[in-house]
Write a protein that holds these residues in place. Structure first.
Motif, PDB file in Angstrom:
ATOM      1  N   VAL A 228       0.849  -1.202   0.000  1.00 49.29           N
ATOM      2  CA  VAL A 228       0.000   0.000   0.000  1.00 49.29           C
ATOM      3  C   VAL A 228       0.879   1.246   0.000  1.00 49.29           C
ATOM      4  CG1 VAL A 228      -1.607   1.356   1.392  1.00 49.29           C
ATOM      5  CG2 VAL A 228      -2.003  -1.075   1.033  1.00 49.29           C
ATOM      6  N   ILE A 229       1.945   1.236   0.807  1.00 53.35           N
ATOM      7  CA  ILE A 229       2.816   2.406   0.903  1.00 53.35           C
ATOM      8  C   ILE A 229       3.493   2.666  -0.439  1.00 53.35           C
ATOM      9  CG2 ILE A 229       4.899   3.311   2.011  1.00 53.35           C
ATOM     10  CD1 ILE A 229       4.066   1.727   4.524  1.00 53.35           C
ATOM     11  N   LEU A 230       3.989   1.583  -1.096  1.00 47.62           N
ATOM     12  CA  LEU A 230       4.682   1.758  -2.359  1.00 47.62           C
ATOM     13  C   LEU A 230       3.745   2.281  -3.441  1.00 47.62           C
ATOM     14  CD1 LEU A 230       6.879  -1.490  -2.368  1.00 47.62           C
ATOM     15  CD2 LEU A 230       7.609   0.854  -1.901  1.00 47.62           C
ATOM     16  N   GLU A 231       2.488   1.812  -3.425  1.00 54.21           N
ATOM     17  CA  GLU A 231       1.553   2.230  -4.468  1.00 54.21           C
ATOM     18  C   GLU A 231       1.008   3.637  -4.195  1.00 54.21           C
ATOM     19  OE1 GLU A 231      -1.444  -0.731  -4.576  1.00 54.21           O
ATOM     20  OE2 GLU A 231      -0.217  -2.200  -5.679  1.00 54.21           O
ATOM     21  N   ARG A 232       0.547   3.905  -2.910  1.00 57.62           N
ATOM     22  CA  ARG A 232      -0.143   5.165  -2.598  1.00 57.62           C
ATOM     23  C   ARG A 232       0.821   6.342  -2.569  1.00 57.62           C
ATOM     24  NH1 ARG A 232      -5.343   4.287  -3.781  1.00 57.62           N
ATOM     25  NH2 ARG A 232      -5.950   2.250  -2.977  1.00 57.62           N
ATOM     26  N   LYS A 233       2.093   6.078  -2.308  1.00 59.48           N
ATOM     27  CA  LYS A 233       3.044   7.185  -2.258  1.00 59.48           C
ATOM     28  C   LYS A 233       3.105   7.894  -3.608  1.00 59.48           C
ATOM     29  CE  LYS A 233       6.563   9.635  -0.740  1.00 59.48           C
ATOM     30  NZ  LYS A 233       6.838  10.415  -1.935  1.00 59.48           N
ATOM     31  N   ALA A 234       3.146   7.135  -4.651  1.00 61.50           N
ATOM     32  CA  ALA A 234       3.194   7.734  -5.987  1.00 61.50           C
ATOM     33  C   ALA A 234       1.892   8.464  -6.295  1.00 61.50           C
ATOM     34  CB  ALA A 234       3.478   6.638  -7.022  1.00 61.50           C
ATOM     35  N   VAL A 235       0.731   7.867  -5.872  1.00 57.39           N
ATOM     36  CA  VAL A 235      -0.562   8.488  -6.168  1.00 57.39           C
ATOM     37  C   VAL A 235      -0.687   9.817  -5.434  1.00 57.39           C
ATOM     38  CG1 VAL A 235      -3.061   8.246  -5.916  1.00 57.39           C
ATOM     39  CG2 VAL A 235      -1.656   6.279  -6.625  1.00 57.39           C
ATOM     40  N   VAL A 236      -0.247   9.849  -4.171  1.00 58.70           N
ATOM     41  CA  VAL A 236      -0.347  11.072  -3.370  1.00 58.70           C
ATOM     42  C   VAL A 236       0.539  12.166  -3.964  1.00 58.70           C
ATOM     43  CG1 VAL A 236       0.228  12.097  -1.127  1.00 58.70           C
ATOM     44  CG2 VAL A 236      -1.053   9.948  -1.253  1.00 58.70           C
ATOM     45  N   ASP A 237       1.772  11.792  -4.345  1.00 60.32           N
ATOM     46  CA  ASP A 237       2.666  12.791  -4.923  1.00 60.32           C
ATOM     47  C   ASP A 237       2.091  13.346  -6.209  1.00 60.32           C
ATOM     48  OD1 ASP A 237       4.346  12.395  -2.838  1.00 60.32           O
ATOM     49  OD2 ASP A 237       5.745  11.090  -3.924  1.00 60.32           O
ATOM     50  N   SER A 238       1.445  12.478  -7.002  1.00 57.62           N
ATOM     51  CA  SER A 238       0.828  12.938  -8.243  1.00 57.62           C
ATOM     52  C   SER A 238      -0.318  13.909  -7.940  1.00 57.62           C
ATOM     53  CB  SER A 238       0.311  11.730  -9.033  1.00 57.62           C
ATOM     54  OG  SER A 238      -0.401  12.164 -10.173  1.00 57.62           O
ATOM     55  N   ALA A 239      -1.127  13.632  -6.912  1.00 52.37           N
ATOM     56  CA  ALA A 239      -2.253  14.510  -6.548  1.00 52.37           C
ATOM     57  C   ALA A 239      -1.755  15.875  -6.103  1.00 52.37           C
ATOM     58  CB  ALA A 239      -3.096  13.870  -5.436  1.00 52.37           C
ATOM     59  N   VAL A 240      -0.642  15.892  -5.349  1.00 52.37           N
ATOM     60  CA  VAL A 240      -0.090  17.160  -4.898  1.00 52.37           C
ATOM     61  C   VAL A 240       0.371  17.990  -6.097  1.00 52.37           C
ATOM     62  CG1 VAL A 240       1.798  18.220  -3.609  1.00 52.37           C
ATOM     63  CG2 VAL A 240       0.513  16.318  -2.621  1.00 52.37           C
ATOM     64  N   ARG A 241       1.041  17.321  -7.072  1.00 50.52           N
ATOM     65  CA  ARG A 241       1.504  18.048  -8.250  1.00 50.52           C
ATOM     66  C   ARG A 241       0.324  18.617  -9.026  1.00 50.52           C
ATOM     67  NH1 ARG A 241       5.100  13.668  -8.450  1.00 50.52           N
ATOM     68  NH2 ARG A 241       3.758  12.608  -9.962  1.00 50.52           N
ATOM     69  N   ASP A 242      -0.762  17.814  -9.142  1.00 54.55           N
ATOM     70  CA  ASP A 242      -1.943  18.300  -9.879  1.00 54.55           C
ATOM     71  C   ASP A 242      -2.527  19.554  -9.206  1.00 54.55           C
ATOM     72  OD1 ASP A 242      -1.603  16.214 -11.583  1.00 54.55           O
ATOM     73  OD2 ASP A 242      -3.172  14.954 -10.687  1.00 54.55           O
ATOM     74  N   ILE A 243      -2.574  19.542  -7.874  1.00 56.02           N
ATOM     75  CA  ILE A 243      -3.168  20.679  -7.150  1.00 56.02           C
ATOM     76  C   ILE A 243      -2.327  21.931  -7.340  1.00 56.02           C
ATOM     77  CG2 ILE A 243      -3.675  21.566  -4.832  1.00 56.02           C
ATOM     78  CD1 ILE A 243      -4.404  18.671  -4.061  1.00 56.02           C
ATOM     79  N   LEU A 244      -1.010  21.766  -7.185  1.00 54.89           N
ATOM     80  CA  LEU A 244      -0.145  22.936  -7.232  1.00 54.89           C
ATOM     81  C   LEU A 244       0.022  23.475  -8.648  1.00 54.89           C
ATOM     82  CD1 LEU A 244       2.637  21.836  -4.704  1.00 54.89           C
ATOM     83  CD2 LEU A 244       0.676  23.334  -4.308  1.00 54.89           C
ATOM     84  N   GLU A 245      -0.188  22.606  -9.662  1.00 52.51           N
ATOM     85  CA  GLU A 245       0.034  23.036 -11.046  1.00 52.51           C
ATOM     86  C   GLU A 245      -1.187  23.724 -11.648  1.00 52.51           C
ATOM     87  OE1 GLU A 245       1.247  19.534 -13.076  1.00 52.51           O
ATOM     88  OE2 GLU A 245       3.287  19.545 -12.214  1.00 52.51           O
TER      89      GLU A 245
END
Length: 889
Positions: A228-245
């Motif tokens: 879960v950590i390996l999979e969700r870490k990438a998803v969370v980082d992607s969501a943060v980039r989408d918000i800030l961009e």
């Protein structure tokens, strides 16, 4: 026919040329005025179109929107870096952004249509971006929640798995390296490390799939969280980039720029309108100056033209005002007014006439005032009225007339004759007012001046007149008259106990019964309070007055129903006869009053004729009262002491202090001669206080002489118990003489105790707490309640001397005394029998268990120095002292 557009005058013809030109000028002026008003209104609206307050409000809202977007990005970063562990900041910031977007949804009205449309387009784009950001934030929150759950569980579970030795050392080392790598990846997100961790995860999953390995389930659980950590870490980082961009900041800057540009355009337009408004104001001012100048010239011409007209109508206006004033007075006057011609035919009436008489104007005009006649005035009255009118020209007076309804009413009428130049009457003016209320008020005042307000009976003033008339009539007819003075017995007790309302109701019912017991020619008057006076004129015999007195007493005998109370009230009647007992009303009233008091002294509920010796006795009582007022100051009061002996052994164990008056002329007077006078005059209160203080002083003197002290009883009066702080008085008397409280006994009557039982219980409890002895005197002669007898906490009951007097040899009249003794002992109280005068009475009471005896058989009341010899010294026999102490206890 006229040509289209041709103007017409009021008569349908074309107006004259001069009038047509004036009309066109007026129409042109109106059009110009309307145009000027429209232009000025448009300029005013444009000049005031930009609102500084609205501009500041909208600018702050745009700034707040931009700041909110920055805060939202900062909150995302802080949450991702674990600076904020919860989503409260994100939620509150997002909510504030939505509220701000709602507030700026409508551009200010001072923006042009183009600027407003451009701003709305940019605002719509911003809302679209804000909605995307909100969706990304929502996705971010869900993913972060899952990631944080596994990050919270995985390290601790791995450490527990390794430390418990659940795997071989080599495997434990591999799992530990894997766990540290996962934790490191969760912090830095290194992509190469992620590839290595995926390979390690696959290897460990193969080991966890071995069914022979006992800890495989726990290992699989750990690996699931790691996955879960390996999979969700990438998803969370992607969501943060989408918000800030998302370009929300650029959209906000565009909105600010567009609004500022639009505001500049609006401000410039408002400035142009203000300049134009100033120019228009100058033009208008110049035009008004010209118009004012023209109006001034026209006004001066009008003033000159109207001056003559004003002079001509001044006289007419003054005349009209006078006529209007007269008409107003005639129409609005509250008095009725009638105008007749010389033949007394009515020509006019005012509204007040119709309101008072009930006749409408149409019903009376043409008639004579005779239709109002009531018939109460005869023809001579009207002849005198017309003679006065002819002689003086006016008449006024009181007259009775009749309304249309037939009601007769009094009125005050004034008639004035109107004469012509030759002095002949042409009209008559009558002014009248209805004086019914005034007559009724005068009648009420006369009635109140001569009658009692409560009962409606004649008062003192009218009584004197009626009595004088009865005397004159009796003197003329050579017959008798009588005055009966009726006073209710114990009325004050009813008033004080049940209240003045009940007392007033009783007086009203007594009035009705008295009126029913006398003749129509007799007078029943209220003298005041509960005193009634009955005047009986034209009596044949003195016994006729006695018969009326018996009827009055019989009428009072039936119980009076006063609300929930049924009371039986008696009365005492004094009778004075004319001419035997007085020649005028004051003497008769005084003598009847004296006879009434003799009837009270004879036992009440009876009547008594006046006799001359009554005044002598009353005068003696009055002199006695005046002498008694100074007896205390002159030191004429004395205390005598009567012993109380033990029923078995007859030792002196107590005493009663009895008041005497050493009169300078009459010698030593017993209480029966002066105590009733003292109670009537209120002197009993200071005299009672002196008795208590003197008793305590005497006890202290005997103690200082070395005498053996015994308790001494003091009688309290009802007035003393009610109007004096008896507790403070007793405490002060005992403290001043340094005496123990048990040496003082207070004797109270049953009637006194029951007057206000709750207050009595409270006072007696305070006296008992001090140690003072309490006794009920004359027990059996009052109306004690056995329930209250226990609450009163008295130690002693004194049998009334009337019951002791009835104890005779061979008789059975000692039953009441025996019953009182048994009752007292059952209540734990001792009994004293007073008035013991025979040995048979002593022996009987002793056999019944009476504790103490008092009476002439054992000793009369003695002066202090004589009584002291019966006390003995401190060295008296031991058995006598013991007997006294036991009784005192």
């Amino acid at each position: 026919m006229r040509a289209p557009g041709q103007l017409q005058g009021a008569d349908g013809l074309p107006p004259p040329p001069r009038d047509r030109a004036d009309y066109l000028r007026l129409l042109r002026s109106l059009l110009l005025a309307l145009l000027a008003i429209a232009v000025l209104g448009w300029l005013f609206a444009g000049a005031d179109s930009v609102s500084v307050e609205e501009h500041q409000h909208y600018t702050r809202a745009l700034d707040k929107l931009r700041q909110g977007d920055i805060q939202l990005n900062a909150a995302i970063l802080a949450n991702r870096l674990a600076l904020h562990r919860d989503f409260d900041t994100l939620s509150s910031t997002l909510t504030a952004q939505q509220a701000t977007l709602q507030a700026i949804g409508e551009p200010p009205a001072y923006l042009t249509a183009i600027d407003g449309a451009r701003l709305l387009d940019t605002l719509a784009e911003y809302r679209r971006l804000a909605a995307l950001k909100a969706e990304a934030i929502d996705r971010y929150q869900r993913e972060v929640a899952i990631l944080r759950n596994s990050l919270a569980y995985f390290p601790a579970a791995t450490q527990s798995f390794i430390s418990e030795g659940a795997a071989p050392p080599a495997l434990s080392r591999e799992i530990g390296i894997f766990a540290r790598g996962v934790t490191t990846y969760a912090l830095n997100g290194d992509a190469d490390l992620a590839q290595e961790l995926v390979l390690s995860l696959a290897h460990l999953q193969q080991i966890a799939a071995d069914p022979e390995y006992s800890q495989a389930p726990r290992l699989r659980n750990l690996l699931a969280h790691a996955n879960v950590i390996l999979e969700r870490k990438a998803v969370v980082d992607s969501a943060v980039r989408d918000i800030l961009e998302l370009p929300t900041a650029e959209a906000g800057e565009r909105m600010v720029g567009l609004y500022n540009e639009g505001y500049s355009h609006g401000a410039l337009r408002a400035h142009v309108h203000r300049v134009l408004l100033f120019v228009a104001a100058l033009v208008l001012a110049a035009y008004l100056a010209v118009v004012i100048a023209r109006l001034g010239r026209a006004s001066r011409a009008l003033v000159r033209a109207n001056q003559n007209l004003q002079d001509r109508i001044a006289t007419l206006r003054h005349t009209q005002e006078e006529l209007h004033l007269y008409a107003t007075v005639f129409t609005n006057a509250t008095e009725g007014m009638t105008i007749t011609d010389a033949e007394s035919r009515i020509v006019a009436v005012n509204p007040a006439f119709s309101r008072i008489t009930g006749y409408a104007p149409a019903q009376v005009i043409g008639q004579t005032p005779k239709l109002l006649s009531s018939g109460r005035q005869d023809a001579g009255f009207y002849r005198d009225m017309w003679a006065t009118l002819a002689r003086r020209g006016q008449w006024q007076g009181e007259i009775w007339n009749r309304r249309q309804s037939g009601d007769v009413y009094p009125e005050w009428l004034s008639i004035t004759a109107v004469r012509d130049a030759d002095g002949a009457p042409t009209h008559y003016i009558g002014i009248f007012s209805d004086i019914t209320e005034r007559k009724q008020t005068e009648a009420r005042i006369r009635h109140l001046a001569n009658h009692d307000a409560l009962t409606g009976l004649p008062n003192r003033l009218l009584l004197q007149d009626r009595l004088n008339q009865a005397i004159l009539q009796s003197r003329r007819d050579k017959r008798r008259a009588a005055v009966l003075f009726l006073d209710l017995d114990r009325f004050k007790i009813i008033n004080d106990t049940l209240g003045h309302e009940v007392g007033d109701a009783l007086l009203i019912q007594v009035t009705q019964r008295c009126l029913g017991a006398v003749r129509d020619t007799d007078t029943v008057a209220r003298q005041g309070g509960d005193e009634f006076v009955i005047v009986l004129p034209e009596l044949e015999h003195a016994q006729d007055a006695a018969m009326i007195a018996r009827k009055l007493l019989s009428a009072l005998a039936s119980p009076f129903q006063l609300g929930p109370h049924a009371l039986t009230v008696t009365g005492s009647v004094g009778i004075a006869l004319y001419p035997e007992d007085g020649q005028n009303e004051s003497v008769l009233l005084r003598n009847a009053d004296t006879a009434m008091y003799r009837a009270k002294d004879d036992g009440r509920n009876g009547f008594q004729f006046y006799s001359a010796d009554m005044n002598t006795a009353s005068l003696g009582e009055l002199l006695l009262e005046n002498q008694l007022r100074g007896a205390l100051e002159r030191g004429e009061l004395r205390l005598h002491y009567q012993p109380k002996v033990c029923a078995r052994g007859h030792a002196v164990v107590a005493a009663e202090a009895l008041l005497r008056w050493q009169h300078p002329e009459l010698g030593l007077l017993s209480p029966g001669r002066f105590v009733p006078v003292a109670e009537e005059s209120g002197l009993i209160v200071p005299m009672g206080e002196w008795v208590i203080r003197e008793t305590c002083r005497q006890l202290r003197a005997w103690q200082d002489e070395g005498r053996v002290l015994v308790p001494v009883a003091v009688n309290l009066s009802a007035q003393q118990f009610v109007h004096q702080d008896i507790v403070s008085l007793v405490r002060e008397a005992l403290d001043d003489n340094d005496l123990p409280a048990h040496l003082l006994e207070l004797e109270l009557t049953e009637t006194m105790l029951m007057r206000d039982a709750d207050r009595t219980v409270h006072i007696l409890a305070q006296l008992r707490a001090m140690g003072v002895s309490l006794a009920i005197d004359d027990f059996g002669s009052g109306y004690s309640s056995l329930a209250y007898l226990k609450r009163f906490q008295v130690q002693t009951l004194k049998i009334d001397r009337s019951f002791v007097h009835d104890i005779r040899e061979g008789g059975e009249d000692g039953e009441i005394a025996a019953a009182v003794i048994a009752l007292a002992h059952n209540l734990g109280q001792q009994v004293v029998a007073e008035g013991v005068e025979t040995e048979y009475q002593r022996d009987f009471l002793t056999r019944q268990g009476c504790d103490l005896l008092q009476g002439f058989l054992f000793g009369r009341p003695q002066a202090a120095e004589d009584f002291a010899s019966s006390l003995g010294s401190a060295q008296m026999p031991r058995d006598a002292r013991a007997a006294g102490e036991s009784v005192a206890a």
